[in-house]
Design an enzyme around this catalytic site. Structure first.
Site, short mmCIF file in Angstrom:
data_model
loop_
_atom_site.label_atom_id
_atom_site.label_comp_id
_atom_site.label_asym_id
_atom_site.label_seq_id
_atom_site.Cartn_x
_atom_site.Cartn_y
_atom_site.Cartn_z
N SER A 12 -3.57 11.07 -3.62
CA SER A 12 -4.58 12.03 -3.11
C SER A 12 -4.04 12.85 -1.95
O SER A 12 -4.38 14.02 -1.78
CB SER A 12 -5.86 11.29 -2.71
OG SER A 12 -5.67 10.56 -1.52
N LEU A 85 4.07 2.74 0.44
CA LEU A 85 3.77 1.44 1.06
C LEU A 85 5.00 0.63 1.47
O LEU A 85 4.88 -0.44 2.03
CB LEU A 85 2.89 0.63 0.10
CG LEU A 85 1.53 1.25 -0.21
CD1 LEU A 85 0.74 0.36 -1.15
CD2 LEU A 85 0.73 1.51 1.06
N HIS A 104 -1.21 7.58 8.35
CA HIS A 104 -1.74 6.22 8.40
C HIS A 104 -3.27 6.32 8.58
O HIS A 104 -3.73 7.10 9.43
CB HIS A 104 -1.11 5.43 9.55
CG HIS A 104 -1.54 4.00 9.62
ND1 HIS A 104 -1.05 3.04 8.75
CD2 HIS A 104 -2.44 3.38 10.42
CE1 HIS A 104 -1.64 1.88 9.04
NE2 HIS A 104 -2.49 2.07 10.02
N ASP A 145 4.77 1.87 11.09
CA ASP A 145 3.72 2.51 11.92
C ASP A 145 4.00 2.53 13.41
O ASP A 145 3.08 2.60 14.23
CB ASP A 145 2.37 1.81 11.68
CG ASP A 145 2.03 1.75 10.19
OD1 ASP A 145 1.52 0.69 9.75
OD2 ASP A 145 2.33 2.71 9.48
C1 GRF Z 1 -4.02 6.58 2.21
O1 GRF Z 1 -5.14 6.01 2.88
C2 GRF Z 1 -2.87 6.73 3.20
O2 GRF Z 1 -3.31 6.82 4.53
C3 GRF Z 1 -2.10 5.49 3.04
O3 GRF Z 1 -2.16 5.24 1.63
C4 GRF Z 1 -3.47 5.60 1.17
C5 GRF Z 1 -3.40 6.13 -0.23
O4 GRF Z 1 -2.88 7.41 -0.21
N1 GRF Z 1 -0.76 5.60 3.56
P1 GRF Z 1 -2.87 8.34 -1.54
O5 GRF Z 1 -4.30 8.47 -1.99
O6 GRF Z 1 -2.00 7.65 -2.58
O7 GRF Z 1 -2.28 9.63 -1.07
#
Ligand code: GRF
Length: 194
Positions: A12, A85, A104, A145
């Site tokens: 996203s 991640l 984050h 982080d």
């Molecule tokens: C998000 O909340 C971001 O802050 C964290 O991973 C989550 C998923 O991100 N690092 P996305 O929807 O895959 O971009």
């Protein structure tokens, strides 16, 4: 500005970058890198004709060394961790000092560090009874982080009745904050690499 993005999930944040009007003529996303071969974010890469590469769990250091070489050859100027991640190898991080940023879903340094990702963050905020949360964009260093904070945006979560509600509110902030920071970097308003 030539960018490589790293993803692990639904993508996203990658989508928010691609859809941010002011970025369309300022950035060129050349690569989507993932550790998850079947993540939804790769569908977004394909829909946008962006090359992708999946780093599986074998010979990781060698693969990151190759990736660093590729990015240098490709004149990649900024690396964006958009829902990624894994911890990057320190050799890779040192190859791109202050050229890697991460989003984050909390107000660092609170609720950061190993294991603090996704719903784990929002559950901790909810259980602590915090009245506000938010998102942080920071430079990536060798631990989770802990890099220099570039920007943060707070949001009132006192009316949220579940961690899921906090997650949804914070995600909206993320989808604004990350493209805004990338635009400021592209415009030279935030200095990188030095
Ligand atoms: C998000 O909340 C971001 O802050 C964290 O991973 C989550 C998923 O991100 N690092 P996305 O929807 O895959 O971009």
């Amino acid at each position: 500005m030539r960018i490589a993005t790293f993803v692990s999930g639904r993508g996203s944040n990658l989508k928010a970058i691609l859809n941010y009007p002011e970025l369309k003529r300022k950035i060129d996303i050349k690569w989507v890198i993932t550790d998850k071969p079947f993540c939804k974010a790769l569908d977004i890469a394909n829909e946008n004709n962006i090359s992708f590469y999946c780093i599986d769990k074998y010979k990781i250091t060698e693969k990151y060394d190759c990736l660093a070489e590729l990015f240098k050859k490709d004149n990649i100027e900024l690396i964006v961790l958009a829902g990624f991640l894994k911890l990057l190898p320190s050799t890779f991080v040192n190859n791109f000092k202050k050229r890697i940023i991460n989003i984050h879903p909390a107000l660092l340094p609170s609720y950061g560090g190993e294991g603090m990702y996704g719903m784990n963050v929002h559950k901790a905020v909810f259980n602590a009874g915090d009245r506000e949360s938010g998102a942080t964009v920071h430079f990536v260093d060798e631990t989770y982080d802990t890099g220099i904070i570039i920007a943060q945006e707070k949001i009132d979560v006192s009316q949220c009745s579940s961690p899921e509600e906090i997650a949804a509110s914070v995600l909206n902030i993320e989808h604004k904050l990350l493209p805004e920071v990338i635009e400021k970097i592209a415009d030279g308003k935030i200095k990188i690499g030095i």
